[in-house]
Write an enzyme that holds these catalytic residues in place. Sequence first.
Site, PDB file in Angstrom:
ATOM      1  N   ASP A  69       0.847  -1.376  -0.014  1.00  0.00           N
ATOM      2  CA  ASP A  69       0.089  -0.041   0.016  1.00  0.00           C
ATOM      3  C   ASP A  69       1.056   1.507   0.086  1.00  0.00           C
ATOM      4  O   ASP A  69       2.050   1.274   0.083  1.00  0.00           O
ATOM      5  CB  ASP A  69      -0.974  -0.100   1.144  1.00  0.00           C
ATOM      6  CG  ASP A  69      -0.226  -0.216   2.581  1.00  0.00           C
ATOM      7  OD1 ASP A  69       0.978  -0.393   2.415  1.00  0.00           O
ATOM      8  OD2 ASP A  69      -1.134  -0.600   3.682  1.00  0.00           O
ATOM      9  N   ASN A 138      -7.308  -2.429  14.314  1.00  0.00           N
ATOM     10  CA  ASN A 138      -8.853  -2.710  14.086  1.00  0.00           C
ATOM     11  C   ASN A 138      -8.873  -3.801  13.250  1.00  0.00           C
ATOM     12  O   ASN A 138      -9.965  -4.349  12.740  1.00  0.00           O
ATOM     13  CB  ASN A 138      -9.548  -1.347  13.413  1.00  0.00           C
ATOM     14  CG  ASN A 138      -8.786  -1.144  12.285  1.00  0.00           C
ATOM     15  OD1 ASN A 138      -7.757  -1.737  11.797  1.00  0.00           O
ATOM     16  ND2 ASN A 138      -9.228  -0.019  11.652  1.00  0.00           N
ATOM     17  N   HIS A 140      -7.329  -4.548  10.521  1.00  0.00           N
ATOM     18  CA  HIS A 140      -6.992  -3.957   9.190  1.00  0.00           C
ATOM     19  C   HIS A 140      -5.764  -4.716   8.525  1.00  0.00           C
ATOM     20  O   HIS A 140      -4.717  -4.997   9.316  1.00  0.00           O
ATOM     21  CB  HIS A 140      -6.990  -2.458   8.712  1.00  0.00           C
ATOM     22  CG  HIS A 140      -5.888  -1.730   9.099  1.00  0.00           C
ATOM     23  ND1 HIS A 140      -5.925  -0.663   9.548  1.00  0.00           N
ATOM     24  CD2 HIS A 140      -4.402  -1.955   8.742  1.00  0.00           C
ATOM     25  CE1 HIS A 140      -4.823   0.127   9.734  1.00  0.00           C
ATOM     26  NE2 HIS A 140      -3.796  -0.903   9.660  1.00  0.00           N
ATOM     27  N   GLU A 145      -9.487  -1.628   5.627  1.00  0.00           N
ATOM     28  CA  GLU A 145     -10.154  -1.172   6.626  1.00  0.00           C
ATOM     29  C   GLU A 145     -11.449  -1.955   7.005  1.00  0.00           C
ATOM     30  O   GLU A 145     -11.912  -2.471   5.913  1.00  0.00           O
ATOM     31  CB  GLU A 145     -10.647   0.243   6.677  1.00  0.00           C
ATOM     32  CG  GLU A 145      -9.486   1.344   6.482  1.00  0.00           C
ATOM     33  CD  GLU A 145      -8.647   1.578   8.155  1.00  0.00           C
ATOM     34  OE1 GLU A 145      -8.732   0.549   8.713  1.00  0.00           O
ATOM     35  OE2 GLU A 145      -7.964   2.567   7.889  1.00  0.00           O
TER      36      GLU A 145
HETATM   37  C1  GLP Z   1      -0.315   0.703   8.603  1.00  0.00           C
HETATM   38  C2  GLP Z   1      -0.341  -0.178   7.232  1.00  0.00           C
HETATM   39  C3  GLP Z   1      -0.426  -1.881   7.459  1.00  0.00           C
HETATM   40  C4  GLP Z   1       0.440  -1.983   8.779  1.00  0.00           C
HETATM   41  C5  GLP Z   1      -0.340  -1.412   9.982  1.00  0.00           C
HETATM   42  C6  GLP Z   1       0.314  -1.925  11.420  1.00  0.00           C
HETATM   43  O1  GLP Z   1      -1.616   1.182   8.455  1.00  0.00           O
HETATM   44  N1  GLP Z   1      -0.739   0.272   6.147  1.00  0.00           N
HETATM   45  O2  GLP Z   1       0.039  -2.317   6.436  1.00  0.00           O
HETATM   46  O3  GLP Z   1       0.232  -3.458   8.907  1.00  0.00           O
HETATM   47  O4  GLP Z   1      -0.179  -0.024   9.779  1.00  0.00           O
HETATM   48  O5  GLP Z   1       1.431  -1.063  11.595  1.00  0.00           O
HETATM   49  P1  GLP Z   1       2.544  -1.403  12.716  1.00  0.00           P
HETATM   50  O6  GLP Z   1       3.274  -2.344  12.241  1.00  0.00           O
HETATM   51  O7  GLP Z   1       3.601   0.018  13.022  1.00  0.00           O
HETATM   52  O8  GLP Z   1       1.790  -1.741  13.731  1.00  0.00           O
END
Ligand code: GLP
Length: 245
Positions: A69, A138, A140, A145
């Site tokens: 993404d 959440n 995702h 989402e």
């Molecule tokens: C973001 C990214 C996700 C990621 C998530 C968790 O929103 N788009 O791909 O998995 O955050 O991030 P973190 O690993 O910093 O907790």
Amino acid sequence: MPIQVKIFDTYEQISQTAADLVSEVIHQKPACVLGLATGSSPLGLYRELVRRYEKKELDFSLVHTFNLDEYFPIDPDNPQSYRYFMNQNLFKHINIPLENTHVPHGNDEDIEAVCQNYEKMLARSGGVDIQILGIGGNGHIAFNEPAEAFADQTHQVDLEESTIKANSRFFASEAEVPRKAITMGIGSIMKAKKILLIANGAVKAKAIQACVEGPISPACPASALRFHPDVTILADREAAKLLSR
Ligand code: GLP
């Protein structure tokens, strides 16, 4: 096959194990396709891949990568962009040709065309051999989402308030977090041959529980992974603490 959950004492052990699994794929298929994620979860894995490259245990010269993404709109040289993150944390430290690395373009005018083109490139690559995922609090995955339905292909999304808040820690202020993103869909993620989800810390406990034991529902996008035949979650005790088994 149910999702395999492996529980570790430390983040270091999670990262080592993730690196072992990715290394195995690269050794077996030097021209493999890696599906990559941003966020803090895969950082230890990337550090370990760099270390192994420096020790000449890994060669990335034939590897291709696709990231999940990117924010929209954002310039690739903005330090908060996922393209910048990947260059800084992995690509510039290993011998991967930069043209083999793909992150959706967050600064293109035609966002629809970016999404369609990304799907085409994914298909042309022969498909992702191993997909790295983190998980949002959440539930995702990538930027899919919670929603009414599972999204299939790469598409644009409006970020949830909770995601904007969670990700604002990387920005100067919450107002600077882009409100939209381009993300691979659940369908595109599910095409990967193997999926590895990294989760650490208590903030992930509810999401991991919902993903593994809750109803399979787009209200928890990660629960779709239960339809995939080869998913492993690498979690620490905190992230796994709400699992009943
Ligand atoms: C973001 C990214 C996700 C990621 C998530 C968790 O929103 N788009 O791909 O998995 O955050 O991030 P973190 O690993 O910093 O907790």
